[in-house]
Scaffold this motif. Structure first.
Motif, PDB file in Angstrom:
ATOM      1  N   ASP A   1       0.858  -1.197   0.000  1.00 41.46           N
ATOM      2  CA  ASP A   1       0.000   0.000   0.000  1.00 41.46           C
ATOM      3  C   ASP A   1       0.890   1.242   0.000  1.00 41.46           C
ATOM      4  OD1 ASP A   1      -2.207   1.643   0.203  1.00 41.46           O
ATOM      5  OD2 ASP A   1      -2.487   1.324   2.358  1.00 41.46           O
TER       6      ASP A   1
ATOM      7  N   LEU B   1      -3.396   4.426   0.508  1.00 46.68           N
ATOM      8  CA  LEU B   1      -4.744   4.750   0.051  1.00 46.68           C
ATOM      9  C   LEU B   1      -5.798   3.705   0.407  1.00 46.68           C
ATOM     10  CD1 LEU B   1      -4.040   6.208  -3.515  1.00 46.68           C
ATOM     11  CD2 LEU B   1      -4.120   7.382  -1.306  1.00 46.68           C
ATOM     12  N   THR B   2      -5.385   2.529   0.820  1.00 45.80           N
ATOM     13  CA  THR B   2      -6.345   1.446   1.042  1.00 45.80           C
ATOM     14  C   THR B   2      -7.442   1.823   2.016  1.00 45.80           C
ATOM     15  OG1 THR B   2      -4.691  -0.239   0.543  1.00 45.80           O
ATOM     16  CG2 THR B   2      -6.594  -0.944   1.825  1.00 45.80           C
TER      17      THR B   2
ATOM     18  N   ARG C   1      -8.082   5.153   2.952  1.00 45.09           N
ATOM     19  CA  ARG C   1      -8.536   6.537   2.813  1.00 45.09           C
ATOM     20  C   ARG C   1     -10.049   6.548   2.663  1.00 45.09           C
ATOM     21  NH1 ARG C   1      -4.567  10.718   0.987  1.00 45.09           N
ATOM     22  NH2 ARG C   1      -6.367  11.884   0.221  1.00 45.09           N
TER      23      ARG C   1
ATOM     24  N   ILE D   1     -11.671   6.548  -0.727  1.00 45.63           N
ATOM     25  CA  ILE D   1     -11.456   5.339  -1.526  1.00 45.63           C
ATOM     26  C   ILE D   1     -12.416   4.235  -1.088  1.00 45.63           C
ATOM     27  CG2 ILE D   1      -9.772   3.666  -2.323  1.00 45.63           C
ATOM     28  CD1 ILE D   1      -9.271   6.678  -3.068  1.00 45.63           C
TER      29      ILE D   1
ATOM     30  N   SER E   1      -0.103   0.657  -5.365  1.00 51.55           N
ATOM     31  CA  SER E   1      -0.262   2.093  -5.127  1.00 51.55           C
ATOM     32  C   SER E   1      -1.715   2.546  -5.149  1.00 51.55           C
ATOM     33  CB  SER E   1       0.529   2.883  -6.170  1.00 51.55           C
ATOM     34  OG  SER E   1       1.915   2.783  -5.917  1.00 51.55           O
ATOM     35  N   LEU E   2      -2.555   1.874  -5.935  1.00 53.17           N
ATOM     36  CA  LEU E   2      -3.957   2.300  -6.024  1.00 53.17           C
ATOM     37  C   LEU E   2      -4.818   1.695  -4.914  1.00 53.17           C
ATOM     38  CD1 LEU E   2      -4.600   2.378  -9.871  1.00 53.17           C
ATOM     39  CD2 LEU E   2      -3.731   4.170  -8.351  1.00 53.17           C
ATOM     40  N   GLY E   3      -4.237   0.850  -4.072  1.00 61.45           N
ATOM     41  CA  GLY E   3      -4.917   0.393  -2.863  1.00 61.45           C
ATOM     42  C   GLY E   3      -6.155  -0.437  -3.077  1.00 61.45           C
ATOM     43  N   SER E   4      -6.336  -1.005  -4.267  1.00 61.99           N
ATOM     44  CA  SER E   4      -7.542  -1.774  -4.549  1.00 61.99           C
ATOM     45  C   SER E   4      -7.164  -3.209  -4.900  1.00 61.99           C
ATOM     46  CB  SER E   4      -8.324  -1.098  -5.688  1.00 61.99           C
ATOM     47  OG  SER E   4      -9.514  -1.805  -5.976  1.00 61.99           O
TER      48      SER E   4
ATOM     49  N   SER F   1      -8.789   6.112  -6.515  1.00 56.86           N
ATOM     50  CA  SER F   1      -7.375   6.291  -6.179  1.00 56.86           C
ATOM     51  C   SER F   1      -6.618   6.963  -7.312  1.00 56.86           C
ATOM     52  CB  SER F   1      -6.736   4.930  -5.865  1.00 56.86           C
ATOM     53  OG  SER F   1      -7.221   4.404  -4.647  1.00 56.86           O
TER      54      SER F   1
END
Length: 381
Positions: free
Chosen positions: A41, A45-46, A48, A51, A233-236, A275
């Protein structure tokens, strides 16, 4: 007496235990006081709120699951929107979203090679690339890690043959980067395509986190295709292939991990899109993650530990043995810090290490705590 057909598994288990290579699942608590330097992560962002709310809203609107493969009922307007914005952000003509980064690499490697093709693969590539090479039925030449000349000589030895060079942009074990610009030159000289897995580059490298291909000036260039994951990086969760529109159309029609797999869940697509947009609004996050990685490396090497200089957000610190790496990670956890532990066969060079992942959202105090814990728990010898 009839022999149990799975008795051989017990022998394998004993060998793993003797070599210190037993792996176990450890469920993660929903709310934990442990400091996390093990997850991917990178931008924090996971969790946030914007998000997680985007994920919830996508599930409420489109349902909990994709309901089928992308070619049947699994594509939504949300998937199409994510693909358009991913391609535009990273600088490519088109994108295709799949259920995981692993599936994306299998799709790209197999669909862009085949029985009559040659694949030139870096020795340090991720397992998903290795498996893609095996499934492709292509002749695969594994070359020395990050060795452009080895790639060039291999291509020279097969003039006129359809060829694909494939590499990680940032290697997941040590965090070092591939020499992308020289690799692209070698491929162009010999009419080969270049496939780059930018899983660890997106969000950390390039202008505002646009990735390693952006940083190397290769985004959108002819003959260049990228894969990436939405889970770092995009936490998804999920993966994507980016490249020329005709390449993406080819994958839609031929890539088995796209055609026969259930589409990415709407919640994951919604979170990844949110994200991506947040990264566009907060481009400094990329530099923050790199700065934390640089601090970790500098302080740990100053303390006498052996760490590879990070090119992105991964910091690898070597251990004397698999057992000492496992004990080091366990001692860190007991002190409140979670770190990764990489041992054979997960590491291509056979050298065990703990693996740290820098996060853009770490505070100065958290960084100091992590450094002190790692140094105090470090094995002797």
């Amino acid at each position: 007496m009839t022999q149990d057909p799975f008795d051989w598994i017990d022998d394998e288990s004993r060998r793993r235990a003797a070599a210190g290579l037993v792996r176990t699942l450890r469920p993660r608590a929903a709310d934990s006081e442990l400091l996390d330097l093990a997850s991917n992560d990178y931008l924090g962002l996971t969790r946030r709120p914007e998000i997680t709310e985007a994920a919830a809203e996508a599930a409420r609107r489109w349902g909990a699951g994709a309901t089928g493969s992308r070619l049947v009922t699994g594509s939504t307007a949300l998937h199409a929107e994510l693909e358009r914005e991913l391609a535009a952000f990273c600088g490519f003509e088109a994108a295709l979203v799949l259920s995981s980064g692993y599936a994306a690499n299998l799709a790209a490697v197999t669909a862009l090679s085949g029985r009559d093709a040659l694949i030139v693969s870096d020795a340090g590539n991720h397992a998903s690339i290795v498996d893609g090479c095996r499934l492709s039925r292509a002749e695969t030449a594994v070359v020395t890690h990050a060795d452009v000349e080895a790639v060039r000589k291999t291509l020279e030895a097969h003039p006129g043959r359809r060829a694909l060079a494939v590499t990680d942009s940032v290697f997941s074990v040590d965090g070092d980067a591939a020499p992308l610009a020289p690799l692209a030159d070698a491929c162009r000289e010999h009419g080969a395509a270049l496939l780059v897995d930018d899983a660890h580059g997106l969000g950390v490298l390039g202008e505002g986190g646009r990735g390693a291909l952006n940083a190397a000036g290769l985004a959108g260039r002819d003959g260049v295709v990228a894969t990436l994951t939405l889970s770092k990086s995009l936490g998804s969760q999920g993966g994507a292939v980016l490249g020329p529109a005709r390449v993406i159309d080819h994958l839609v029609n031929t890539a088995r991990t796209f055609i026969f797999d259930t589409g990415l869940a709407p919640a994951a697509a919604g979170a990844a899109l949110a994200s991506l947009r947040l990264l566009g609004r907060e481009p400094a996050l990329a530099g923050s993650a790199r700065a934390v990685a640089g601090t970790l490396h500098r302080r740990l090497t100053d303390a006498g530990l052996t760490a590879v200089r990070p090119e992105a957000a991964v910091v690898s610190v070597r251990a004397p043995s698999p057992e000492s790496a496992l004990r080091w990670a366990a001692d860190c956890r007991s002190a409140g810090l979670v770190v990764g532990c990489f041992r054979p066969p997960s590491v291509p060079d056979g050298i065990s290490r703990i693996r740290l992942t820098a996060r853009a959202d770490l505070t100065d105090q958290q960084i100091e705590t992590a450094i002190a814990t790692i140094i105090e728990a470090a094995p002797v010898g």
